[in-house]
Design a protein around this motif. Sequence first.
Motif, PDB file in Angstrom:
ATOM      1  N   LYS A 148       9.441   6.855   6.735  1.00 40.47           N
ATOM      2  CA  LYS A 148       8.991   8.250   6.832  1.00 40.47           C
ATOM      3  C   LYS A 148       8.198   8.659   5.591  1.00 40.47           C
ATOM      4  O   LYS A 148       7.396   9.589   5.628  1.00 40.47           O
ATOM      5  CB  LYS A 148      10.186   9.181   7.009  1.00 40.47           C
ATOM      6  N   ASP A 149       8.433   7.956   4.462  1.00 45.31           N
ATOM      7  CA  ASP A 149       7.790   8.293   3.188  1.00 45.31           C
ATOM      8  C   ASP A 149       6.443   7.598   2.977  1.00 45.31           C
ATOM      9  O   ASP A 149       5.795   7.807   1.958  1.00 45.31           O
ATOM     10  CB  ASP A 149       8.712   7.910   2.025  1.00 45.31           C
ATOM     11  N   ILE A 150       6.022   6.756   3.912  1.00 47.12           N
ATOM     12  CA  ILE A 150       4.792   5.989   3.717  1.00 47.12           C
ATOM     13  C   ILE A 150       3.568   6.902   3.712  1.00 47.12           C
ATOM     14  O   ILE A 150       3.516   7.901   4.431  1.00 47.12           O
ATOM     15  CB  ILE A 150       4.650   4.872   4.772  1.00 47.12           C
ATOM     16  N   ALA A 151       2.612   6.564   2.856  1.00 49.18           N
ATOM     17  CA  ALA A 151       1.364   7.331   2.757  1.00 49.18           C
ATOM     18  C   ALA A 151       0.221   6.367   2.454  1.00 49.18           C
ATOM     19  O   ALA A 151       0.439   5.228   2.033  1.00 49.18           O
ATOM     20  CB  ALA A 151       1.484   8.389   1.658  1.00 49.18           C
ATOM     21  N   TRP A 152      -0.973   6.835   2.651  1.00 49.29           N
ATOM     22  CA  TRP A 152      -2.164   6.018   2.390  1.00 49.29           C
ATOM     23  C   TRP A 152      -2.192   5.550   0.937  1.00 49.29           C
ATOM     24  O   TRP A 152      -1.816   6.285   0.033  1.00 49.29           O
ATOM     25  CB  TRP A 152      -3.439   6.791   2.702  1.00 49.29           C
ATOM     26  N   GLY A 153      -2.633   4.323   0.760  1.00 47.03           N
ATOM     27  CA  GLY A 153      -2.852   3.773  -0.574  1.00 47.03           C
ATOM     28  C   GLY A 153      -1.612   3.302  -1.299  1.00 47.03           C
ATOM     29  O   GLY A 153      -1.674   2.972  -2.480  1.00 47.03           O
ATOM     30  N   GLN A 154      -0.471   3.215  -0.637  1.00 45.13           N
ATOM     31  CA  GLN A 154       0.783   2.824  -1.301  1.00 45.13           C
ATOM     32  C   GLN A 154       1.057   1.325  -1.272  1.00 45.13           C
ATOM     33  O   GLN A 154       1.875   0.842  -2.028  1.00 45.13           O
ATOM     34  CB  GLN A 154       1.979   3.505  -0.630  1.00 45.13           C
ATOM     35  N   GLY A 155       0.425   0.604  -0.373  1.00 44.78           N
ATOM     36  CA  GLY A 155       0.781  -0.792  -0.160  1.00 44.78           C
ATOM     37  C   GLY A 155       0.270  -1.736  -1.234  1.00 44.78           C
ATOM     38  O   GLY A 155      -0.855  -1.603  -1.711  1.00 44.78           O
ATOM     39  N   ALA A 156       1.107  -2.697  -1.593  1.00 43.72           N
ATOM     40  CA  ALA A 156       0.712  -3.782  -2.493  1.00 43.72           C
ATOM     41  C   ALA A 156       0.533  -5.032  -1.632  1.00 43.72           C
ATOM     42  O   ALA A 156       1.465  -5.449  -0.943  1.00 43.72           O
ATOM     43  CB  ALA A 156       1.771  -4.018  -3.554  1.00 43.72           C
ATOM     44  N   VAL A 157      -0.670  -5.587  -1.640  1.00 41.02           N
ATOM     45  CA  VAL A 157      -0.947  -6.766  -0.822  1.00 41.02           C
ATOM     46  C   VAL A 157      -0.146  -7.951  -1.338  1.00 41.02           C
ATOM     47  O   VAL A 157      -0.171  -8.268  -2.527  1.00 41.02           O
ATOM     48  CB  VAL A 157      -2.462  -7.100  -0.830  1.00 41.02           C
ATOM     49  N   ARG A 158       0.583  -8.587  -0.433  1.00 45.69           N
ATOM     50  CA  ARG A 158       1.322  -9.812  -0.748  1.00 45.69           C
ATOM     51  C   ARG A 158       0.586 -11.035  -0.224  1.00 45.69           C
ATOM     52  O   ARG A 158       0.654 -12.103  -0.816  1.00 45.69           O
ATOM     53  CB  ARG A 158       2.733  -9.759  -0.145  1.00 45.69           C
TER      54      ARG A 158
END
Length: 168
Positions: A148-158
């Motif tokens: 529910k807390d996810i937002a644009w630009g938060q992801g770190a590519v693995r």
Amino acid sequence: MSKRLILTRHAKSSWDDPTMADHDRPLNERGKTASADLGEWLASRGYVPDEVLCSDALRTRKTWSGIAPALPGTPILTLKPALYHAGPDVMLAVLKHATTDTVMMIGHNPGIAEFAERIVAQAPMNPEFRRYPTGATLVASFEIDSWKDIAWGQGAVRDFIVPSEIGG
């Protein structure tokens, strides 16, 4: 708490029957091989979903059924009609309802390419990322307690892979 997203565009589909509805197009032979290769690749790296959110189109369902045999366990599979040709905002809304730590989403272009680009803080160096060809798969992690807390630009590519890089 960390969450992981495995974002896969469906594998190569068949255009053998031009009268067939888009929603009903199956995978071609290359797509079937690529799906199996993706499953092996995911398993070899420990990228195993607990939950799969999949467009209800035939080609996305068949992509999952090609990937699944290589993976341990039995993730929760939820067919999501909203993911059929969804734009990035719809994809984000669907993801916010995920309930497990590692989620796989299987969808379509052009929405999945834009979603992938917007969800990560920095795109991978792979030149295929922006095009997001069939079978392209992004693995990204998020330092959030709940989807529910996810937002644009938060992801770190693995990781990021296209089937041609693994033989598919």
